[in-house]
Structure formats: structure tokens, C-alpha cells
Design a protein around this motif. Structure first.
Motif, mmCIF file in Angstrom:
data_model
loop_
_atom_site.group_PDB
_atom_site.id
_atom_site.type_symbol
_atom_site.label_atom_id
_atom_site.label_comp_id
_atom_site.label_asym_id
_atom_site.label_seq_id
_atom_site.Cartn_x
_atom_site.Cartn_y
_atom_site.Cartn_z
ATOM 1 N N ASP A 260 0.673 -1.255 0.003
ATOM 2 C CA ASP A 260 -0.049 -0.078 0.021
ATOM 3 C C ASP A 260 0.877 1.365 -0.012
ATOM 4 O O ASP A 260 0.446 2.450 0.027
ATOM 5 N N VAL A 261 2.199 1.226 -0.083
ATOM 6 C CA VAL A 261 3.091 2.248 -0.113
ATOM 7 C C VAL A 261 3.442 2.624 -1.398
ATOM 8 O O VAL A 261 3.575 3.878 -2.013
ATOM 9 N N PHE A 262 4.046 1.741 -2.273
ATOM 10 C CA PHE A 262 4.402 1.912 -3.646
ATOM 11 C C PHE A 262 3.385 1.420 -4.820
ATOM 12 O O PHE A 262 2.763 0.372 -4.389
ATOM 13 N N THR A 263 3.251 2.200 -5.685
ATOM 14 C CA THR A 263 2.617 1.410 -6.817
ATOM 15 C C THR A 263 3.311 0.480 -7.583
ATOM 16 O O THR A 263 2.857 -0.554 -7.986
ATOM 17 N N ASP A 264 4.421 0.801 -7.661
ATOM 18 C CA ASP A 264 5.398 -0.295 -8.287
ATOM 19 C C ASP A 264 5.608 -1.389 -7.386
ATOM 20 O O ASP A 264 5.675 -1.202 -6.118
ATOM 21 N N PRO A 265 5.900 -2.526 -7.720
ATOM 22 C CA PRO A 265 5.892 -3.522 -6.874
ATOM 23 C C PRO A 265 7.372 -3.601 -5.991
ATOM 24 O O PRO A 265 8.308 -3.295 -6.899
ATOM 25 N N LEU A 266 7.220 -4.366 -5.016
ATOM 26 C CA LEU A 266 8.574 -4.604 -4.443
ATOM 27 C C LEU A 266 9.304 -6.026 -5.021
ATOM 28 O O LEU A 266 8.175 -6.941 -5.100
ATOM 29 N N PHE A 267 10.391 -6.175 -4.839
ATOM 30 C CA PHE A 267 10.801 -7.593 -5.508
ATOM 31 C C PHE A 267 11.570 -8.239 -4.361
ATOM 32 O O PHE A 267 12.332 -7.576 -3.417
ATOM 33 N N ALA A 268 11.105 -9.489 -4.096
ATOM 34 C CA ALA A 268 11.904 -10.515 -3.065
ATOM 35 C C ALA A 268 12.580 -11.588 -3.513
ATOM 36 O O ALA A 268 12.055 -11.996 -4.402
ATOM 37 N N ASP A 269 13.661 -11.981 -2.767
ATOM 38 C CA ASP A 269 14.033 -13.385 -3.007
ATOM 39 C C ASP A 269 13.221 -14.479 -2.643
ATOM 40 O O ASP A 269 12.283 -14.211 -1.721
#
Lengths: 747, 188
Positions: A260-269
Motif C-alpha cells: 500500500d506504499v508504492f504503486t510499483d511492486p517490491l521484489f523479493a528473493d
């Protein structure tokens, strides 16, 4: 003896003088001193070259050259001395002047009031603070910065108000710049001065005076305050950002996490993907690499926000009301127009919100995201990937998450039927209706009596955490045979040879074993089921062994008398060759039982014994050239005593193998030195003496004395020594040269 | 060779200040000795002149770095020896320190004024010395003939003073034995 020493000392100290009477008297009765004095006087008299009689002098050219060199050097040295003196003088004058100037400036800076009782320093410091206070936008909460839209005043208040005094102070002065409010809080925390008193100074931009009032150091306070507010300021280009965010969706396939913070996704390992679940809040640490936000750490959230999701029942200018939540939620325009909110809100839209309660018991929306309205569904499929909180089903382009923290035990390739909410891009599993283990891949683990069941149960059977599956348990068959233990000692093409003396055909075992493995198995007719097998680590050992017996399956047992252990060897040829042998090899050990994997056994009497000096290291730690022309090969099993290196004498016991001497036992010989000298210090108690050459020599019980002399200061000795742990230890000591048998390097 | 240690130190300190007079005194003081030693090493009057001159020039050019705690003589000898070695290197002639010293000793003995010493004794000593090792010959000659002190020998040979003393003792003892042997007509 003493007089002889005195004669020696006198000769040493007075080489050019004629002999005194006491020496003349002494040499009448001492032939040794007489000889020495004669040779000395011969040498002395043999020095007839007096400066006057010599014809040595430089040619005029060279003489001029040397004198010219003297003149040039002299000039150079004089000049450099002059310059050095001048430099020192100027430096001295300059230093005094600079010091005076600095003192003056400091005095003016700190002591002399220049305007309204303010010193230059206080004015400067106040200006610096003022500048800082006039940039209110530079202070914000991290969440505010990253979201850019939240009602930051509430966030700020939540952060600021830790005590009642702070709350009262904030609400009565909330028009002021936040930096100023933080300054008051900071100084209040550092001193006993009240917020109001500090604020009186800060309001008039008298920060210098406020710090003085708080009795704090000026410059240090400035520095600390700067870093205090910096920790709540995210500057562009910062390598890491940390913030609390609620996960809105997770895509196991791509590793993308929407928040809910960024429009762009965060990427995780993969590791981080194991930990996240939709609609939970985490504290993320993100690093942006090539415009992609990568999660580098995940933690519990700093703030415990409440989150809600549901259909919008009403939307007004500043409030919204959600289905299932009885109160209006205050929402600022910033949140409404947040990029995660996507658009202006309308009634009936399905949203996810994070809310915080203010001191006035008002609920404020801190983030708002529009989601696809979830629809209840039941899905069945084969699990292709399993995570801690979810899984991926074959041919279904979505990730599945368990809503409950208690997750059922599922495995890859299980066929599973689940019931839950479909959010479009992901699925929240509310109930597992059935899990059918993937039978084909697992039947190896079942006993022959096992009846396969591949039918997927249609009715829900899953109730976490207890799992009920109709498949029979793979261990505990009804007609259970006793478990037997054994160790695999040898293997050939068709059979396994066990330590117990049994031989088992390979086709009776369902799985292959390796030599050295300890096993627990059940035998049933012609089948053997291995229940457990493991192998300890291997190690290289050397034992002196005696042949003990040969088992019915041909395995030989050797006994190591030194520790009572037994070595089990498969197909050795040494048993017939003699009773006592040396075993070197790689074994797996279970207590005092050693299973030989690779080995060699030999009788010492059959080995070639040579002594040689290593002249070259052909291959590091394995191949060496010896001075007798042989090449020494050291392998994994070679017992090496000492450090083999070039120049060392080695005693080798081994066998020739095509012009290469394979060393079975290699001993590096002690390095022997011959030393001689006068004892200048003698410690009888600790048994060491110091020679005039500076070497300390240790004596021990095994030291052999050649001759009838005594040890003491001033006595000249000849020693045969060797190095032991960095110390010279005397093996032999003599008072006459050549009295010690043997030779060695002379140092 | 008439300088005391104190005078020598004062001269060096003055020379380090750029006093050309002090440098000249040092030069004149050691000129003959170093030349003689250089001749012993090089066996060639021209080479000896060059080597000794280079030694002096190197010494004066670096005198500002010279440690006044050390005596001048061993340093000059060491520089001279290094110069000789580098000259030999240039001429592709390798010379070991032992060889150098051997030449030096024999040259020196050949320069002996035989009026002051019996021919027989010179021959005896030469023979006895030849029976010693190079190191033994070196230490005896430097001590007796060149009047090196124990400290000078320690600096020149780069060994502790205690070792100098013990080597001296052994060499002298050995020489005494060899002289006796030579007197009896043996040992050859």
C-alpha cells in the motif's frame, strides 16, 4: 687457567705494547701462552708499515677531484643548514603571529559581544539553526516520505507525543515549524529545562541561548540535533529505505510484492517470499537497483496499524465508511489522491485501508488501496511449488496463501482442493478440502503390503493442524519383522558384505548402499528394507595391526594393540604375509570399529629405508627430488614426521614404484649445528648458558659431555646442538675441538 | 691514525655542518691507509687510486647521514671494499671477500720493510698465515697489522664484539700452533 685468561685479555687489549713482567714470568711456565705470545709478537713486529715510510698518495688529478668534492659537499651542507635555519626562524615568527591572530579571533568570536549582548559565535549559530528551522518540509516521518500523501501531521503527532507534556505542548504550538518543535523536544530530553522555557527561546530564534540555558555544549548539541532530525529525513539517493507497508498481493512466480506504499511492486528473493502474506504489515528495508525496488530485509512493523478491507458504503469529502466498520474514517485529500488509490473513490468499490486512531478517538486513514473484490471459489490442482505461507498450483496463474498461521502439511506434487477468496492475482485459502499425496513418486517408501489410494477425497477432511489422510503409514506394517543393525564393509558387483559376516545380494535391497554405511534394516523373505542408514565422516589413520580373524564372507579383522580398536578390511592380501603390519588408510569409524575404505598394509621389514636430503620440491607437498637422485612421492596415507622441505634430511621408509620412491613413513631429521664460544652467562639452575656469539644453549638430561671440563663463565666450549621449539638444545658438549663425534652444519 | 675518538667525533660533527677544513683533515688522515688497502684489494695502482678516491667522495657526499657514534675507519674500509667490488663487477670480474683479503694480506706483507724483520721470520709467518682460514687471516691482520680495535672489527665484520673476541682468541691460538708446526718443518 685464570692467568692464561688474563694473558689473553691483555694481548687483546694491548696489541701494540711490549709484554709486562707478569706475562713474561707466566710464559716461562705455560707453553700454551708462550706460543700465543710468540705468534702475537710475531704479528706485532710484522707491522712495520709506518705512514711515513709508505709511498701511497693520490695523483694530483684525483687529489683535486676529492678536494673539489669536499668543497662542493661543504657548500651544499652549509646552504642546506642556512635554509633550515631560515625556515625555522620564519616558521617561528609565523607561528607566533598566527597563534596571536587565532587567539584574538577566538576571543572576539566567543567573548566579545558584537550586538545585543550576542557574540559572533552565538549569532552564527543562531543563524544556522534558523536556517534549519525554516525548512519545515525536511522533517517528516518515513512513511510520509515514501507515501508522500498521508496526513503527516497526525503521523508527526503520533511520533512526537510520547508524554503528556509533549502532547500538550504540541497541540498548543502546532503552528510552528516541526524542526522547531523537535528542537524543543530534543533539548527537553537532554536537560531538565521545561519545554515551555526552551520554546520561549526557540520562538525568538535564540537557539544559542536555549542551549546555554540547558547547559549543553554548543557545537556538540548542534551536531547531535542535526543527526537527530536526519534520522527522520529520507534524502534522495539514499541507498536503503525502511518503512512499514502492508502487503496487498504476492506473486510467487515473479517475486513481486505489491504494497500500500508504492504503486510499483517490491521484489523479493525466495527467502523473503517465504515470510510474506497478503494483508499483513511488515517493516521493509528496500534498496533500489536499476529502478527496481528490491527488498533486502523484512521485519515486524514499527507501528501497529489497524487494517480494514471492504466495500465503500459512503464517500464524502473527508470521510469514508466501510462495510463492516461502524465508524467514519477520516481521509485526507492526499490519501484520496494517492497513486495507490488509483482514482477517485466511488461507493461500492472494494478497498483496503490502514487506519490509525488519534487522541481524539478519530480514525484516520493512513493508506488506501483499491482492490478487486474477492469472490469465493473452490479450486483443485497439483502443487508445483510450496512456500511456508502458501503454494502455487499447476496451470493456475496465481499464488495461494493460507489465511491461518497454522498451515497444513503439503508437499510438492500433492493434489489439493482448496476453498477461499479469489482476489484476481492471488487466492486466500480459507479451507483445505483435501490433500492427495502424489502416489507415483512416493511408492518406493511404502512396503509391499501397502495398498495404493489415489482417489481424491471429495469431502473436506482437512482440519489444521491435524491431518487425516486415508493412506496407510509407510512404517509400522502389521507383520513387522525385527530390526537388524549392520555396517557395510565391502561391495562387489553383485553383493554387499556386512560386518556381521553376512553377504546380501544387491537385488534384495531396494536401494543402493556404500561401503562404510551403518544400516538398520528389516528382512522379509527375500527382501530387505533399509529403515535407516548413515555414515560417519571418513578419516585417514595409521595403526600397527595384527591379523585377528577372517569372517565367513571374507572380511578380515585386524587388531590395533595400541588402542584396542579393530579394523575391518574387505579383501586384503596381507593376512597371509605376516602377523604384524602397519595399516594406513581412509576409514569410517564407529567407536573402536574402523571400516577400511581405501588402505595399504605393509610389513616394515619389506620396506626400503633410505636417508637423503631434499633438494627440490617438484610438486607442492607431494613430489620431492632427493640428493641421491630419487624422487620421493608423498601420498594421502604417508605418515610424515616433521616438515619436509628443501635442505632437510629425511629418513624414508617406502617402496619403489617405477623409479619413484613412494614414502610410507617419512621422518624429517633433526637439524644439527656445531657451535663454539666462550660462555658469558651460565644459569646452573635453569640449565642454560649464553655464548659470546649471543646464542643461548639449553642443556637437558640427555646431553652428553665429552671431557672433564666444567661449565662456567669464561669457559670456552664446543657444542653440538639442535633446534627444538625455537631453542638450541645441546646434545653434546666438549671442551676440546674435535672431541664430539659426528658432523653437522657449522654456524 | 693519530686522532683520538673524541677528536674524530668532533671532526665528523664539523664536517656534517659543512666544514671543509674538517673534511680535509679526515681525508688526509685516512688517505694513505685507504689507498694502501685499496691497492691490496685491486692489485693495480690505477684501480686502487680510483677505488679509494670514489670511497672518499662517497663518504663525504653522504657525511650528513653518517652516525657519529661509529668510528670513521671501518666505514671508509667498507665503502672502499664496496667500490672495489662494484668496479670488479663492471669489469666482469667476480671477487669474493676472501679473495680480496687474501690479496690484501699478501700484498701488505710484500710491502714489509725487510730490514725491520728477519727474512726467515717473514717467511715463517707467511706460511703459518697461509695455513689459516681466510676469516682467521682477516681478523688477525686487521687487528695486528691495521690496528683495528675490537669495536672497529665488530663494525667492519658486522659481528658482535663477543664474537670478535672469541674469533681472535681462536685464530691466535691456531696461528701459534701453525707457527710451531712451521718451525718444526711440518704442516706443509
Amino acid at each position: 687457567m685464570n692467568t692464561c685468561k688474563h694473558v689473553e685479555k691483555w694481548l687483546r687489549d694491548h696489541p701494540q705494547e711490549s709484554l709486562p713482567k707478569w706475562i713474561q714470568n707466566h710464559i716461562q711456565g705455560c707453553s700454551s701462552c708462550k706460543q700465543i705470545v710468540e705468534s702475537s709478537s710475531l704479528l706485532h713486529t710484522f707491522t712495520p708499515v709506518s705512514p711515513s715510510s709508505a709511498q701511497y698518495s693520490f695523483s694530483p688529478e684525483l687529489d683535486w677531484k676529492i678536494r673539489n668534492c669536499i668543497y662542493t659537499t661543504s657548500e651544499t651542507l652549509k646552504n642546506s643548514q642556512r635554509i633550515a635555519k631560515k625556515t625555522v626562524f620564519y616558521l617561528h615568527r609565523g607561528f607566533v603571529a598566527t597563534l596571536s591572530a587565532i587567539c584574538l579571533i577566538v576571543a572576539v568570536f566567543f567573548m566579545v559581544p558584537v550586538a545585543n549582548q550576542n557574540t559572533t559565535y552565538s549569532l552564527l549559530l543562531n543563524e544556522k539553526f534558523k536556517e534549519m528551522m525554516q525548512t519545515p518540509s525536511s522533517v517528516f516521518m518515513m512513511e510520509v516520505d515514501t507515501m508522500e500523501t498521508m496526513d503527516d501531521h497526525l503521523q508527526f503527532a503520533r511520533y512526537y507525543c510520547e508524554t503528556k507534556e509533549e502532547r500538550e505542548f504540541l497541540y498548543s504550538n502546532n503552528e510552528d515549524s516541526r524542526n522547531k518543535l523537535l528542537f524543543v523536544k530534543f533539548l527537553g530530553m537532554q536537560s531538565d529545562v521545561s519545554y515551555l522555557q526552551i520554546y520561549q527561546y526557540a520562538r525568538n530564534d535564540l537557539y544559542f541561548q536555549a542551549i546555554r540555558k540547558a547547559k549543553l555544549p554548543l557545537w556538540k548539541t548542534w551536531r547531535e540535533f542535526s543527526s537527530y532530525i536526519e534520522q527522520y529525513t529520507l534524502l534522495p539517493g539514499q541507498p536503503f529505505e525502511s518503512f512499514d507497508a502492508t502487503v496487498l498481493s504476492v506473486d510467487y512466480a515473479t517475486g513481486a510484492i505489491k504494497t500500500d506504499v508504492f504503486t510499483d511492486p517490491l521484489f523479493a528473493d525466495f527467502i523473503i517470499m517465504q515470510q510474506v502474506t497478503p494483508f499483513r504489515t511488515y517493516h521493509f528495508t528496500v534498496k533500489t537497483i536499476s529502478s527496481q525496488n528490491n527488498i533486502v530485509a523484512i521485519d515486524l512493523p514499527r507501528e501497529n496499524d489497524t487494517s480494514l478491507q471492504g466495500k465503500l458504503l459512503s464517500v464524502t469529502k473527508n470521510t469514508i465508511r466501510l462495510e463492516g466498520f461502524p465508524e467514519d474514517l477520516f481521509v485526507s485529500e492526499k490519501v484520496l489522491h494517492d497513486e495507490t488509490a488509483n482514482s477517485y473513490l466511488e461507493n461500492g468499490e472494494y478497498v483496503f485501508v490502514r487506519i490509525a486512531q488519534t487522541n481524539q478517538n478519530q480514525w484516520v486513514v493512513t493508506s488506501l488501496s483499491v482492490l478487486q473484490e474477492p469472490s469465493p471459489r473452490t479450486l483443485t490442482g497439483k502443487i508445483v511449488e510450496v512456500y511456508r505461507n502458501g503454494f502455487v498450483l499447476e496451470n493456475l496463474g496465481m499464488s495461494f496463501f493460507f489465511s491461518s498461521p497454522t498451515t497444513p502439511t503439503i508437499s510438492q506434487y500433492d493434489i489439493i482442493t482448496v476453498q477461499g477468496l479469489d482476489y484476481g492475482s492471488f487466492f486466500v485459502v480459507e479451507k483445505v478440502l483435501s490433500i492427495a499425496p502424489f502416489i507415483e513418486e512416493k511408492e518406493d517408501y511404502y512396503l509391499a503390503s501397502h495398498k495404493e489410494e489415489k482417489t481424491i477425497a471429495r469431502e473436506p477432511v482437512f482440519t489444521p493442524p491435524n491431518r487425516s489422510i486415508s493412506s496407510p503409514s509407510p512404517v509400522n506394517p502389521p507383520d513387522q519383522m525385527p530390526l537388524e543393525s549392520d555396517i557395510v564393509v565391502g561391495i562387489d558387483k553383485d553383493q554387499y558384505y556386512f560386518l556381521s559376516g553376512k553377504t546380501v545380494p544387491k537385488d534384495q535391497l531396494s536401494q543402493s548402499l556404500s561401503a562404510g554405511e551403518s544400516i538398520r534394516y528389516q528382512r522379509e523373505q527375500n527382501n530387505i528394507t533399509i529403515q535407516r542408514h548413515f555414515m560417519n565422516q571418513t578419516q585417514v589413520v595409521q595403526f600397527t595391526v595384527e591379523f585377528l580373524e577372517r569372517l565367513p564372507n571374507g572380511i578380515e579383522i585386524y587388531h590395533a594393540p595400541q588402542d584396542g580398536s579393530r579394523i575391518y578390511v574387505f579383501r586384503s592380501s596381507m593376512a597371509d604375509k605376516g602377523n604384524v603390519s602397519v595399516f594406513q588408510g581412509n576409514v569410517v569409524s564407529y567407536g573402536t570399529i574402523h571400516i577400511a575404505l581405501e588402505w595399504r598394509m605393509f610389513s616394515l621389514s619389506t620396506l626400503v629405508n633410505i636417508q637423503a636430503v631434499v633438494t627440490k620440491e617438484i610438486e607442492r607437498n607431494s613430489l620431492y627430488q632427493l640428493d641421491n637422485g630419487c624422487v620421493l612421492k608423498i601420498d594421502d596415507f604417508t605418515e610424515i614426521q616433521g616438515h619436509v622441505q628443501v635442505g632437510k634430511t629425511v629418513k624414508i621408509s617406502g617402496q619403489y614404484d617405477q623409479n619413484v620412491l613412494r614414502g610410507y613413513i617419512v621422518r624429517v631429521e633433526k637439524e644439527i649445528f656445531m657451535m663454539q664460544g666462550e660462555i658469558v652467562d651460565w644459569n646452573k639452575e635453569q640449565k642454560w648458558f649464553l655464548l659470546d656469539s649471543g646464542v643461548v644453549i639449553q642443556i637437558h638430561e640427555a646431553t652428553i659431555f665429552h671431557g672433564q671440563g666444567v661449565l662456567g663463565e669464561g669457559i670456552f666450549v664446543y657444542c653440538k646442538v639442535y633446534l627444538k621449539e625455537g631453542q638450541y638444545v645441546a646434545s653434546d658438549i666438549a671442551w676440546e675441538e674435535n672431541s664430539i663425534p659426528g658432523t653437522g652444519d657449522r654456524i | 691514525m693519530n686522532l683520538t675518538r673524541k677528536e674524530e667525533k668532533e671532526l665528523v660533527l664539523r664536517a656534517k655542518q659543512g666544514d671543509s677544513e674538517a673534511m680535509t683533515v679526515i681525508y688526509k688522515e685516512f688517505e694513505q691507509e685507504i689507498l694502501r688497502a685499496a691497492y691490496g684489494v685491486t692489485k693495480n695502482p690505477d684501480d686502487a687510486q680510483d677505488v679509494a678516491a670514489e670511497a672518499f667522495m662517497t663518504f663525504f657526499q653522504t657525511i650528513d647521514r653518517f652516525n657519529t657514534d661509529y668510528p670513521i675507519r671501518p666505514w671508509l674500509h667498507r665503502i672502499m671494499h664496496n667500490q672495489a667490488n662494484s668496479m670488479f663487477r663492471k669489469k666482469n670480474r667476480v671477487i669474493s671477500s676472501g679473495d680480496c683479503f687474501d690479496n690484501y694480506t699478501m700484498e701488505h706483507s710484500s710491502q714489509t720493510d725487510e730490514n725491520l724483520f728477519e727474512e726467515e721470520d717473514v717467511s715463517l709467518l707467511k706460511k703459518a698465515l697461509n695455513l689459516l682460514s681466510i676469516e682467521e687471516k682477516k681478523i688477525l691482520t686487521l687487528f695486528y697489522i691495521e690496528d683495528f680495535s675490537i669495536t672497529d672489527l665488530s663494525v667492519t665484520l658486522n659481528i658482535p664484539e663477543g664474537t670478535v673476541k672469541s674469533r681472535l682468541f681462536n685464530s691466535r691460538k691456531k696461528l701459534a700452533k701453525k707457527v710451531q708446526l712451521c718451525k718444526k718443518g711440518g704442516g706443509f
